[in-house]
Design a protein around this motif. Structure first.
Motif, PDB file in Angstrom:
ATOM      1  N   PRO A   1      69.578 -50.152-108.721  1.00 53.61           N
ATOM      2  CA  PRO A   1      70.917 -50.671-109.023  1.00 53.61           C
ATOM      3  C   PRO A   1      71.502 -50.030-110.282  1.00 53.61           C
ATOM      4  O   PRO A   1      70.833 -49.920-111.303  1.00 53.61           O
ATOM      5  CB  PRO A   1      70.668 -52.173-109.227  1.00 53.61           C
ATOM      6  CG  PRO A   1      69.446 -52.466-108.416  1.00 53.61           C
ATOM      7  CD  PRO A   1      68.586 -51.241-108.515  1.00 53.61           C
ATOM      8  N   GLY A   2      72.741 -49.588-110.170  1.00 59.85           N
ATOM      9  CA  GLY A   2      73.401 -48.948-111.302  1.00 59.85           C
ATOM     10  C   GLY A   2      73.127 -47.466-111.409  1.00 59.85           C
ATOM     11  O   GLY A   2      73.696 -46.796-112.277  1.00 59.85           O
ATOM     12  N   ASP A   3      72.247 -46.940-110.530  1.00 60.56           N
ATOM     13  CA  ASP A   3      71.930 -45.509-110.545  1.00 60.56           C
ATOM     14  C   ASP A   3      71.656 -45.025-111.966  1.00 60.56           C
ATOM     15  O   ASP A   3      72.381 -44.182-112.519  1.00 60.56           O
ATOM     16  CB  ASP A   3      73.085 -44.715-109.921  1.00 60.56           C
ATOM     17  CG  ASP A   3      72.760 -43.232-109.743  1.00 60.56           C
ATOM     18  OD1 ASP A   3      71.563 -42.887-109.717  1.00 60.56           O
ATOM     19  OD2 ASP A   3      73.706 -42.430-109.645  1.00 60.56           O
ATOM     20  N   PRO A   4      70.597 -45.529-112.627  1.00 55.47           N
ATOM     21  CA  PRO A   4      70.394 -45.277-114.063  1.00 55.47           C
ATOM     22  C   PRO A   4      70.222 -43.815-114.440  1.00 55.47           C
ATOM     23  O   PRO A   4      70.500 -43.451-115.575  1.00 55.47           O
ATOM     24  CB  PRO A   4      69.122 -46.077-114.379  1.00 55.47           C
ATOM     25  CG  PRO A   4      68.439 -46.261-113.069  1.00 55.47           C
ATOM     26  CD  PRO A   4      69.531 -46.365-112.048  1.00 55.47           C
TER      27      PRO A   4
ATOM     28  N   GLU B   1      82.853 -46.399-115.267  1.00 53.70           N
ATOM     29  CA  GLU B   1      81.409 -46.474-115.421  1.00 53.70           C
ATOM     30  C   GLU B   1      80.728 -45.225-114.837  1.00 53.70           C
ATOM     31  O   GLU B   1      79.678 -44.797-115.319  1.00 53.70           O
ATOM     32  CB  GLU B   1      80.859 -47.722-114.741  1.00 53.70           C
ATOM     33  CG  GLU B   1      81.200 -49.037-115.448  1.00 53.70           C
ATOM     34  CD  GLU B   1      82.617 -49.512-115.165  1.00 53.70           C
ATOM     35  OE1 GLU B   1      83.313 -48.849-114.359  1.00 53.70           O
ATOM     36  OE2 GLU B   1      83.029 -50.525-115.749  1.00 53.70           O
ATOM     37  N   THR B   2      81.336 -44.658-113.800  1.00 46.12           N
ATOM     38  CA  THR B   2      80.796 -43.436-113.199  1.00 46.12           C
ATOM     39  C   THR B   2      80.832 -42.289-114.198  1.00 46.12           C
ATOM     40  O   THR B   2      79.860 -41.534-114.343  1.00 46.12           O
ATOM     41  CB  THR B   2      81.610 -43.072-111.944  1.00 46.12           C
ATOM     42  OG1 THR B   2      81.468 -44.113-110.976  1.00 46.12           O
ATOM     43  CG2 THR B   2      81.125 -41.769-111.349  1.00 46.12           C
TER      44      THR B   2
ATOM     45  N   ARG C   1      78.224 -42.887-116.969  1.00 44.49           N
ATOM     46  CA  ARG C   1      76.865 -42.590-116.535  1.00 44.49           C
ATOM     47  C   ARG C   1      76.641 -41.074-116.524  1.00 44.49           C
ATOM     48  O   ARG C   1      75.586 -40.585-116.944  1.00 44.49           O
ATOM     49  CB  ARG C   1      76.613 -43.179-115.152  1.00 44.49           C
ATOM     50  CG  ARG C   1      75.240 -42.844-114.556  1.00 44.49           C
ATOM     51  CD  ARG C   1      74.125 -43.553-115.309  1.00 44.49           C
ATOM     52  NE  ARG C   1      74.150 -44.985-115.049  1.00 44.49           N
ATOM     53  CZ  ARG C   1      73.839 -45.910-115.930  1.00 44.49           C
ATOM     54  NH1 ARG C   1      73.494 -45.551-117.153  1.00 44.49           N
ATOM     55  NH2 ARG C   1      73.866 -47.189-115.631  1.00 44.49           N
TER      56      ARG C   1
END
Length: 398
Positions: free
Chosen positions: A208-211, A389-390, A393
């Motif tokens: 989740p959230g593609d850390p 957020e993309t 990240r």
């Protein structure tokens, strides 16, 4: 955003050079070099992304599907993972009797060979074959690593199966994403005889959230559309279909570099072929690097290959616009030097009261903040249509 950045750069850069701290050249000169690299990178990015192109859709009508060879190269992936990938290939919205699936095993494992029998029983209409490439170091092998594996299959197809004109390469851990993948991609190849390859979106099953930023939405959702407008799309290894004639023209999958995908695209474009990008999910990875060692290994390989092409790769035959697009890749990795300098500089300022510039706090803010804000606006504009957020990240990963 690009025009604002141009004005802000003219406002900042000459002033920066005029105020370098020559009593600490070990800090001021790297700071100046980092500023130059950042400026060049942002200008190239602005130029490259001034235009974007969404391809016109071309889907093959039912009953007119040509045969396609699908190569799954494998080395040490678990048999269950290879099976899931092969299963997804055969269950997509494409006639099974038009798919020629070849599992090419560099590990020479009986467990992978058994998959051939299992898949033949479960999908009797499909053609499923098992291939063992020449072992590494064998004079008959054309290329080490994955390129040599792929070339062993390509040579067989090119010499013995003249009717197959399209070849898909699919990593052993990448399942088919969109069930109409082959229908859309081969439709593009049939519509344009100058197309050498068609690339699609690669995604993966992530936490989740593609850390660790494995989904790369900024690249696949925006950047590749700009590359599509400049005929500067390059293969990304999976979710990709080649025209056999183009592969023959470039001599098969190149092995000059660590991985074959980027270099193979450059070789095709140099020879006058076109590449296209279709924004559908063609590959869905069953795994993704979500720990620091594996992330560094993967992205380090990309960086080394890109810099080899940037400094020593033969780009003769590429148009100026294509060369600028590929230059952006090189400057992207050079930007890591700038990021390092900008991260370290405050340490010297706070701990030792040593600065790269001699100026007042007010004048520094007056010159630097417009430049910083302009870069921020440029990044936001590049991520147009994506959540902030993309972008955040992606910048953490950078």
């Amino acid at each position: 955003a690009g025009l604002l950045l141009l004005l802000a750069t003219v406002w900042y850069l000459p002033w920066m050079f005029a105020n370098l701290n020559w009593s600490a050249p070990w800090l001021s000169l790297p700071f100046a070099a980092a500023s130059i690299i950042t400026t060049v990178m942002t200008f190239i990015t602005t130029l490259n992304h001034w235009h974007a192109s969404m391809p016109e859709g071309h889907s093959i009508p039912k009953g007119e599907e040509p045969e396609v060879a699908v190569i799954i190269p494998t080395y040490d992936e678990p048999p269950s993972m290879v099976y899931e990938t092969a299963k997804s290939v055969l269950e997509q919205n494409y006639p099974q009797d038009r798919i020629r699936l070849i599992i090419s095993d560099d590990g020479h494992r009986p467990s992978i060979r058994k998959l051939q029998d299992r898949l033949r029983q479960e999908y009797p209409e499909a053609f499923v074959a098992y291939n063992e490439p020449p072992r590494r170091g064998d004079p008959a092998r054309r290329g080490e690593a994955k390129a040599g594996n792929l070339n062993s299959v390509f040579d067989i197809i090119d010499q013995r199966v003249s009717r197959i004109q399209f070849i898909e390469t699919r990593d052993a851990d990448d399942k088919v994403g969109n069930p109409d993948f082959l229908r859309h991609v081969i439709g593009q190849l049939l519509a344009d005889p100058k197309l050498a390859f068609v690339q699609t979106i690669k995604e993966a099953e992530v936490s989740p959230g593609d850390p660790f930023g494995n989904l790369e939405p900024l690249f696949y959702r925006n950047v590749m559309l700009a590359r599509n407008a400049a005929n500067a799309v390059f293969p990304c290894g999976s979710g990709l279909v080649w025209r056999r004639e183009a592969l023959r023209d470039i001599g098969g999958f190149p092995w000059w570099n660590l991985v074959e995908d980027l270099q193979s695209g450059v070789e095709a474009l140099r020879r006058g072929w076109h590449g296209a990008y279709v924004p559908i999910v063609g590959a869905m990875g069953q795994t993704a690097p979500e720990d620091i060692p594996n992330m560094i290994k993967q992205r380090g390989t990309w960086a080394i290959d890109t810099m080899r092409l940037f400094f020593w790769g033969d780009r003769k035959g590429l148009s100026l616009r294509q060369k600028i697009q590929f230059a952006e890749l090189g400057f992207f990795y050079l930007l890591s030097f700038a990021v390092l300098v900008f991260a370290v500089t405050p340490v010297f300022a706070l701990a030792f009261d040593i600065y790269p510039l001699i100026t007042t706090h007010v004048e520094y803010a007056f010159r630097v903040w417009p430049y910083a804000v302009a870069i921020e606006l440029l990044l936001v504009s590049l991520a147009d249509g994506l959540p902030y957020e993309t972008l955040w990240r992606a910048r953490q990963t950078w």
